[in-house]
Enzyme design. Structure first.
Site, PDB file in Angstrom:
ATOM      1  N   GLU A 183      64.190 -38.509 -67.963  1.00 50.93           N
ATOM      2  CA  GLU A 183      64.703 -38.778 -66.592  1.00 50.93           C
ATOM      3  C   GLU A 183      64.345 -40.294 -66.248  1.00 50.93           C
ATOM      4  OE1 GLU A 183      62.555 -39.877 -63.709  1.00 50.93           O
ATOM      5  OE2 GLU A 183      60.817 -39.776 -64.817  1.00 50.93           O
ATOM      6  N   HIS A 215      62.143 -33.719 -65.355  1.00 51.58           N
ATOM      7  CA  HIS A 215      60.709 -34.104 -65.133  1.00 51.58           C
ATOM      8  C   HIS A 215      59.930 -33.405 -66.057  1.00 51.58           C
ATOM      9  CE1 HIS A 215      62.155 -36.268 -61.173  1.00 51.58           C
ATOM     10  NE2 HIS A 215      61.036 -37.278 -61.621  1.00 51.58           N
TER      11      HIS A 215
END
Length: 353
Positions: free
Chosen positions: A10, A317
């Site tokens: 990310e 994440h």
């Protein structure tokens, strides 16, 4: 020295926060480069700077490159030895994201500590403070780590000014494994709907729209949402701002959903957004909501046994967090599920069985 590419996965501040925390806990020197490379404004922002500065003090670390805008730092920790202190982000930077760095570290201290943090408590792209208090902290209790967070004043974007007191009640120096494969029956949905420097009907409308939405979707459980608002003459906040956090207490777990108000955004939309998020994750039947699915990972990786969980979404994440954990710790894990979908994770730390 461990080298961490901040552009992996990310590519945001999460890699920095996790890496600094794990550096303190493991005693490993780390160099992090390409910091926040996938963000529109790459490099360290004031919130990240504060996280590093607090960790630096807690771990008696030596650092290089720690300044706003820097895309590369070196962090060399020493002994974890915190003291009671107060820290100010200086902006509306999220105090809850700062907590993601320092909470795991404080668990490995020789003493309990009390910290006061000033900044943003309810700001975009970060967990609201009520999510931390009513969803995250109960999960930390499940892994044997007891933390108390008091909300003294809310802080919203762009003015900030929020104030929280964080107190560790024990220092477990490791965590209990958990095994939760499904949420079980929903027993009650609770929530907090708040507004500051705004008419009280904003909080009321957020709560009522959330209740109406949940009931219209045949949620077979009571819904209890408390209201938080202030008379203009007694409102200590910089504001304005509003938001709502909902959480479902289930047979085996707690799952949350939240939404923040914004200029031009009707209060009813705020309430419905939080309810939609909560119901979406409840409908997966998994034990953890989309946010706890990655926030819990560092604790499971540092636990004393094998954990198995199910989560509402295998997010980027979570994918990134597992990668970072693997750089510092000897862990093994198995994932069943695709990115963006519900998943099952089995994670075994080095000392696990």
């Amino acid at each position: 020295m461990i080298l961490i590419d901040g552009s992996y996965g990310e590519g945001g501040g999460q890699i920095l926060r996790l890496s600094v925390a794990l550096s303190c806990i493991t005693g490993s020197d780390v160099k992090i480069f390409n910091i926040r490379a996938k963000r529109d404004n790459p490099g360290l922002r004031p919130q990240h700077l504060t996280s590093i500065k607090i960790a630096e003090e807690i771990c008696r670390a030596q650092t290089e490159g720690v300044r706003v805008g820097s895309t590369e730092i070196v962090f060399k920790p020493s002994t974890i030895n915190p003291r009671d202190a107060e820290f100010d982000v200086g902006t509306a930077g999220s105090v809850t994201l700062i907590m993601q760095t320092i909470l795991p570290v404080l668990a490995f201290s020789e003493r309990r500590v009390e910290l006061v943090l000033k900044g943003g408590t309810d700001v975009p792209w970060s967990p609201p403070i009520d999510y931390v208090r009513y969803v995250m902290l109960p999960y930390l209790s499940k892994v044997g780590y007891h933390v108390e967070v008091s909300l003294l004043r809310r802080g919203h974007y762009p003015r900030g000014g929020g104030l929280i007191k964080l107190r560790t009640l024990n220092t477990p120096k490791g965590f209990n494994p958990i095994n939760v494969l499904g949420r079980g029956e929903v027993r009650v949905v609770k929530g907090v709907s708040h507004c500051v420097k705004l008419p009280k009907d904003v909080a009321v409308r957020q709560a009522e729209s959330a209740k109406t939405y949940l009931k219209s979707r045949d949620l077979n459980a009571p819904v209890e949402i408390s209201l938080e608002f202030y008379e203009p003459s007694r409102d200590p906040h910089l504001g304005p701002g509003s938001g709502i956090v909902l959480w479902a207490e289930t047979e085996n777990s707690i799952l949350g959903g939240d939404s923040l108000g914004a200029r031009g955004k009707r209060a009813e939309i705020v309430g419905v957004e939080a309810a939609e998020k909560l119901l979406h994750d409840l409908n997966t039947g998994t034990a953890l909501d989309r946010h706890m699915s990655d926030n819990i990972l560092i604790y499971l990786a540092l636990s004393e046994g094998t954990s198995t969980i199910t989560g509402a979404e295998y997010s980027m994440h979570a994918h990134t967090a597992l990668w970072v954990l693997k750089q510092f710790l000897n862990i093994e894990y198995e994932i069943s599920g695709e990115l963006g979908k519900p998943f099952k994770l089995r994670i075994r730390p080095e000392s696990g069985t």
